[in-house]
Design a protein around this motif. Structure first.
Motif, PDB file in Angstrom:
ATOM      1  N   SER A 116      39.238   4.118  23.720  1.00 35.19           N
ATOM      2  CA  SER A 116      38.848   4.313  25.117  1.00 35.19           C
ATOM      3  C   SER A 116      39.184   3.473  26.067  1.00 35.19           C
ATOM      4  CB  SER A 116      37.353   4.192  25.109  1.00 35.19           C
ATOM      5  OG  SER A 116      36.661   5.009  24.022  1.00 35.19           O
ATOM      6  N   TYR A 117      39.612   4.051  27.174  1.00 34.43           N
ATOM      7  CA  TYR A 117      40.130   3.312  28.342  1.00 34.43           C
ATOM      8  C   TYR A 117      38.753   2.455  28.890  1.00 34.43           C
ATOM      9  CZ  TYR A 117      42.239   3.277  33.135  1.00 34.43           C
ATOM     10  OH  TYR A 117      42.946   2.991  34.196  1.00 34.43           O
ATOM     11  N   ILE A 118      38.979   1.298  29.383  1.00 34.40           N
ATOM     12  CA  ILE A 118      38.006   0.360  29.815  1.00 34.40           C
ATOM     13  C   ILE A 118      37.202   1.086  30.767  1.00 34.40           C
ATOM     14  CG2 ILE A 118      39.316  -0.741  31.622  1.00 34.40           C
ATOM     15  CD1 ILE A 118      37.954  -3.435  30.384  1.00 34.40           C
ATOM     16  N   ASN A 119      37.498   2.242  31.472  1.00 35.09           N
ATOM     17  CA  ASN A 119      36.682   2.968  32.413  1.00 35.09           C
ATOM     18  C   ASN A 119      35.537   3.884  31.956  1.00 35.09           C
ATOM     19  OD1 ASN A 119      39.209   2.056  33.819  1.00 35.09           O
ATOM     20  ND2 ASN A 119      38.809   3.369  35.499  1.00 35.09           N
ATOM     21  N   CYS A 120      34.877   3.184  30.979  1.00 36.41           N
ATOM     22  CA  CYS A 120      33.641   4.064  30.548  1.00 36.41           C
ATOM     23  C   CYS A 120      32.538   3.054  30.355  1.00 36.41           C
ATOM     24  CB  CYS A 120      34.125   4.450  29.099  1.00 36.41           C
ATOM     25  SG  CYS A 120      34.430   3.239  27.907  1.00 36.41           S
ATOM     26  N   SER A 121      31.253   3.688  29.901  1.00 37.33           N
ATOM     27  CA  SER A 121      30.142   2.965  29.986  1.00 37.33           C
ATOM     28  C   SER A 121      30.221   2.051  28.645  1.00 37.33           C
ATOM     29  CB  SER A 121      28.994   3.717  29.955  1.00 37.33           C
ATOM     30  OG  SER A 121      28.884   4.539  28.550  1.00 37.33           O
ATOM     31  N   ALA A 122      29.145   0.775  28.813  1.00 39.55           N
ATOM     32  CA  ALA A 122      28.998   0.256  27.545  1.00 39.55           C
ATOM     33  C   ALA A 122      28.636   0.765  26.385  1.00 39.55           C
ATOM     34  CB  ALA A 122      27.973  -0.989  27.721  1.00 39.55           C
ATOM     35  N   ALA A 123      28.031   1.872  26.438  1.00 38.35           N
ATOM     36  CA  ALA A 123      27.440   2.815  25.343  1.00 38.35           C
ATOM     37  C   ALA A 123      28.482   3.720  24.923  1.00 38.35           C
ATOM     38  CB  ALA A 123      26.319   3.778  25.901  1.00 38.35           C
ATOM     39  N   THR A 124      29.638   4.080  25.478  1.00 38.81           N
ATOM     40  CA  THR A 124      30.739   4.522  25.315  1.00 38.81           C
ATOM     41  C   THR A 124      31.737   3.695  24.674  1.00 38.81           C
ATOM     42  OG1 THR A 124      30.347   6.438  26.592  1.00 38.81           O
ATOM     43  CG2 THR A 124      32.753   6.051  26.030  1.00 38.81           C
ATOM     44  N   LYS A 125      31.721   2.704  25.230  1.00 38.44           N
ATOM     45  CA  LYS A 125      32.592   1.618  24.488  1.00 38.44           C
ATOM     46  C   LYS A 125      31.889   1.190  22.910  1.00 38.44           C
ATOM     47  CE  LYS A 125      34.465  -1.051  28.532  1.00 38.44           C
ATOM     48  NZ  LYS A 125      33.773  -0.386  29.376  1.00 38.44           N
ATOM     49  N   ILE A 131      39.445  -0.795  23.018  1.00 41.49           N
ATOM     50  CA  ILE A 131      39.535  -0.573  24.262  1.00 41.49           C
ATOM     51  C   ILE A 131      40.847  -0.601  24.714  1.00 41.49           C
ATOM     52  CG2 ILE A 131      38.422  -1.193  26.349  1.00 41.49           C
ATOM     53  CD1 ILE A 131      36.396   0.061  24.632  1.00 41.49           C
ATOM     54  N   CYS A 132      41.218  -0.198  25.800  1.00 38.84           N
ATOM     55  CA  CYS A 132      42.542  -0.199  26.377  1.00 38.84           C
ATOM     56  C   CYS A 132      42.196  -0.458  28.127  1.00 38.84           C
ATOM     57  CB  CYS A 132      43.726   0.596  26.182  1.00 38.84           C
ATOM     58  SG  CYS A 132      43.470   2.098  26.856  1.00 38.84           S
ATOM     59  N   THR A 133      43.195  -0.846  28.699  1.00 39.08           N
ATOM     60  CA  THR A 133      43.158  -0.893  29.958  1.00 39.08           C
ATOM     61  C   THR A 133      44.740  -0.227  30.366  1.00 39.08           C
ATOM     62  OG1 THR A 133      44.486  -3.002  30.939  1.00 39.08           O
ATOM     63  CG2 THR A 133      42.110  -3.112  30.383  1.00 39.08           C
ATOM     64  N   SER A 134      45.043   0.165  31.816  1.00 31.87           N
ATOM     65  CA  SER A 134      46.197   0.630  32.045  1.00 31.87           C
ATOM     66  C   SER A 134      47.388  -0.423  31.695  1.00 31.87           C
ATOM     67  CB  SER A 134      46.171   1.348  33.481  1.00 31.87           C
ATOM     68  OG  SER A 134      45.707   0.487  34.482  1.00 31.87           O
ATOM     69  N   ASP A 296      20.906  -4.388  26.738  1.00 30.45           N
ATOM     70  CA  ASP A 296      20.377  -4.289  25.491  1.00 30.45           C
ATOM     71  C   ASP A 296      21.156  -5.379  24.533  1.00 30.45           C
ATOM     72  OD1 ASP A 296      18.353  -3.454  23.309  1.00 30.45           O
ATOM     73  OD2 ASP A 296      20.388  -2.535  22.878  1.00 30.45           O
ATOM     74  N   GLU A 297      20.542  -6.220  23.935  1.00 32.98           N
ATOM     75  CA  GLU A 297      21.472  -7.406  23.128  1.00 32.98           C
ATOM     76  C   GLU A 297      22.347  -6.318  21.854  1.00 32.98           C
ATOM     77  OE1 GLU A 297      22.842  -9.853  23.738  1.00 32.98           O
ATOM     78  OE2 GLU A 297      23.547 -10.786  21.778  1.00 32.98           O
ATOM     79  N   ASP A 298      21.461  -5.266  21.390  1.00 30.89           N
ATOM     80  CA  ASP A 298      22.181  -4.675  20.113  1.00 30.89           C
ATOM     81  C   ASP A 298      23.583  -3.818  20.777  1.00 30.89           C
ATOM     82  OD1 ASP A 298      22.168  -3.860  17.671  1.00 30.89           O
ATOM     83  OD2 ASP A 298      21.334  -1.820  18.107  1.00 30.89           O
ATOM     84  N   ALA A 303      29.403  -3.225  21.871  1.00 23.13           N
ATOM     85  CA  ALA A 303      30.358  -2.776  22.852  1.00 23.13           C
ATOM     86  C   ALA A 303      31.263  -4.045  22.762  1.00 23.13           C
ATOM     87  CB  ALA A 303      29.905  -2.713  24.263  1.00 23.13           C
ATOM     88  N   LEU A 304      30.918  -5.104  22.367  1.00 21.61           N
ATOM     89  CA  LEU A 304      31.980  -6.345  22.462  1.00 21.61           C
ATOM     90  C   LEU A 304      32.870  -6.140  21.449  1.00 21.61           C
ATOM     91  CD1 LEU A 304      32.468  -9.303  23.249  1.00 21.61           C
ATOM     92  CD2 LEU A 304      30.674 -10.117  21.694  1.00 21.61           C
ATOM     93  N   LYS A 305      32.745  -5.620  20.295  1.00 18.90           N
ATOM     94  CA  LYS A 305      33.554  -5.577  19.323  1.00 18.90           C
ATOM     95  C   LYS A 305      34.983  -4.810  19.588  1.00 18.90           C
ATOM     96  CE  LYS A 305      30.929  -5.827  14.980  1.00 18.90           C
ATOM     97  NZ  LYS A 305      29.882  -4.900  14.529  1.00 18.90           N
ATOM     98  N   PRO A 306      34.808  -3.694  20.232  1.00 18.05           N
ATOM     99  CA  PRO A 306      36.165  -3.033  20.513  1.00 18.05           C
ATOM    100  C   PRO A 306      36.788  -3.689  21.788  1.00 18.05           C
ATOM    101  CG  PRO A 306      34.421  -1.516  21.202  1.00 18.05           C
ATOM    102  CD  PRO A 306      33.842  -2.658  20.267  1.00 18.05           C
TER     103      PRO A 306
END
Ligand code: 13P
Ligand code: SF4
Length: 314
Positions: A116-125, A131-134, A296-298, A303-306
């Motif tokens: 996922s491109y970094i331009n997405c929500s925490a829930a999507t991450k 994750i990637c950026t441009s 939310d911590e969970d 989201a932190l892992k990717p």
């Protein structure tokens, strides 16, 4: 009561005083208004800003960008206060890919890795493998095991460009950036004819028809660097024109021509979300310590892992 809001230089001074009192750092994306870029402690692209957020020792991070960027800062800094001057500063790409829809896409492709491109929500991450950026997207794609098929979300233009750059086939989510999809190929052709010496520099969120004409394609920071290192002296800029402020500061003698949108009379090449941030909102945000990001911590841990996988690539 906002009737007593300072104005002009007094507003800038008041922001400085609050920044010091709060031990705050102000991070700003290149698409912010020039006056916001000028007062920021750090200006950068999405990757540079995520790293600056990770490395800060300030108590408060005021994020002058859009919501997914402030969320990223919060994912990396759960114990710091992360402020965003306007909570409505969203992103069309992030909105195009809700987490439940990505989860359903994943469920239909159980063998695939999700980038996922970094331009997405925490829930999507949290639904993503990496994750990637441009700035680092080519490196991220090249780091994937060659035998695994890939789902790429949410920007189909960045995805298609990555396929061409890396030769890696991917299934693409059909999201776009409302700013980069608006650029007019016809206006670009007109400008190229008028300025045959100009180099066309484009962000990979642009449609392929624009990218096909580009001398150089890259993230905002890479476009800025290109204007400083190439032999050209005139540039047609196919990204949000906020970046031109830093180009002009670095080399005021060069010519930077912003590419207009389909409707050449509108300002639709400016990101309406990024431009919601103002000096007044920055002042209020630092004064009141809100709007603040809460997570939310969970969800944060997922989201932190990717994100960490991306950052581990350097
Ligand atoms: P970068 O600054 O990372 O190139 O991203 C551009 C963008 O559209 C941010 O929303
Ligand atoms: Fe989102 Fe496009 Fe604005 Fe970037 S420029 S924040 S991708 S809408």
């Amino acid at each position: 009561m906002n009737a007593t809001l300072p104005t002009g230089d007094a507003l800038l001074d008041a922001i400085d005083t609050l920044r010091e009192e709060r031990n705050a750092v102000i991070l700003a994306h290149y698409y912010q208004e020039p006056e916001i870029q000028d007062l920021a402690d750090f200006i950068g692209d999405s990757l540079q800003l995520a790293k600056a957020a990770r490395d800060t020792d300030a108590d408060v991070i005021l994020f002058c960008g859009v919501h997914f960027m402030a969320e990223t800062a919060k994912i990396l800094n759960p114990d710091r206060t992360v402020l965003i001057p306007d909570l409505q500063a969203g992103c069309s790409l992030a909105d195009s890919c809700p987490a439940d829809q990505l989860a359903a896409w994943k469920a239909d492709h159980p063998d695939h890795l999700v980038v996922s491109y970094i331009n997405c929500s925490a829930a999507t991450k949290a639904q993503s493998d990496i994750i990637c950026t441009s700035s680092n997207a080519v490196r991220v794609i090249e780091s994937l095991p060659p035998d695994r098929p890939v789902l790429f979300a949410p920007d189909r233009n960045l995805g298609a460009w990555l396929q061409r750059e890396t030769g890696r086939e991917m299934d693409l989510w059909p999201g776009t950036c409302i700013v980069h999809e608006t650029f007019s190929e016809r206006a670009l052709m007109d400008l190229m004819v008028r300025h045959p010496d100009a180099h066309v520099i484009a962000h990979p969120e642009c449609e392929p028809a624009i990218l096909d004409h580009a001398h150089y394609v890259g993230s905002t920071s890479k476009l800025l660097r290109y204007t400083q290192e190439s032999a050209a002296r005139r540039f047609i800029v196919a990204t949000e024109p906020g970046i031109i402020h830093q180009m002009q500061k670095a080399n005021p003698q060069f010519d930077y021509i912003p590419l207009p949108g389909q409707d050449e009379t509108c300002a639709c090449n400016e990101c309406p979300f990024m431009r919601l941030n103002t000096l007044e909102k920055i002042f209020l945000s630092l004064r009141d310590l809100e709007p603040a990001l809460h997570m939310d911590e969970d969800l944060r841990v997922k989201a932190l892992k990717p994100l960490e996988r991306m950052m581990a690539l350097g």
